[in-house]
Design a protein around this motif. Sequence first.
Motif: not given
Length: 101
Positions: A10-19, A56-67
């Motif tokens: 995330l943008n480091p200029e964001l406050s803790k509450a904004e993050k 890193a601040d956020v992780m997306l872990d997704s599963t899809l049927e195919s490429e």
Amino acid sequence: MVKHIILWTLNPELSKAEKQAVKAGIKEGLEGLVGKVPGLLDVKVHIDGRLASSNADVMLDSTLESEEALKGYAVHPEHVAVANGKVRPYTVQRSCLDFEI
């Protein structure tokens, strides 16, 4: 099947509450795409429990049927709306790892 893993800083200029608000919005937006985007089987967005050793601040872990489903997800209007409205304006770095399982 395909795993689609993203790490965002995330943008480091964001406050803790904004993050916190941004992370909650990313989680709600991306997890809400299951059942709306063809071939998207599962989405988990990790926003809590981050250890000090993380760069890193956020992780997306997704599963899809195919490429092919991953390619469709990338351009699906609902995904693009979440990415443009809840993710891109607030992040400064993105790393991606896509692989077959």
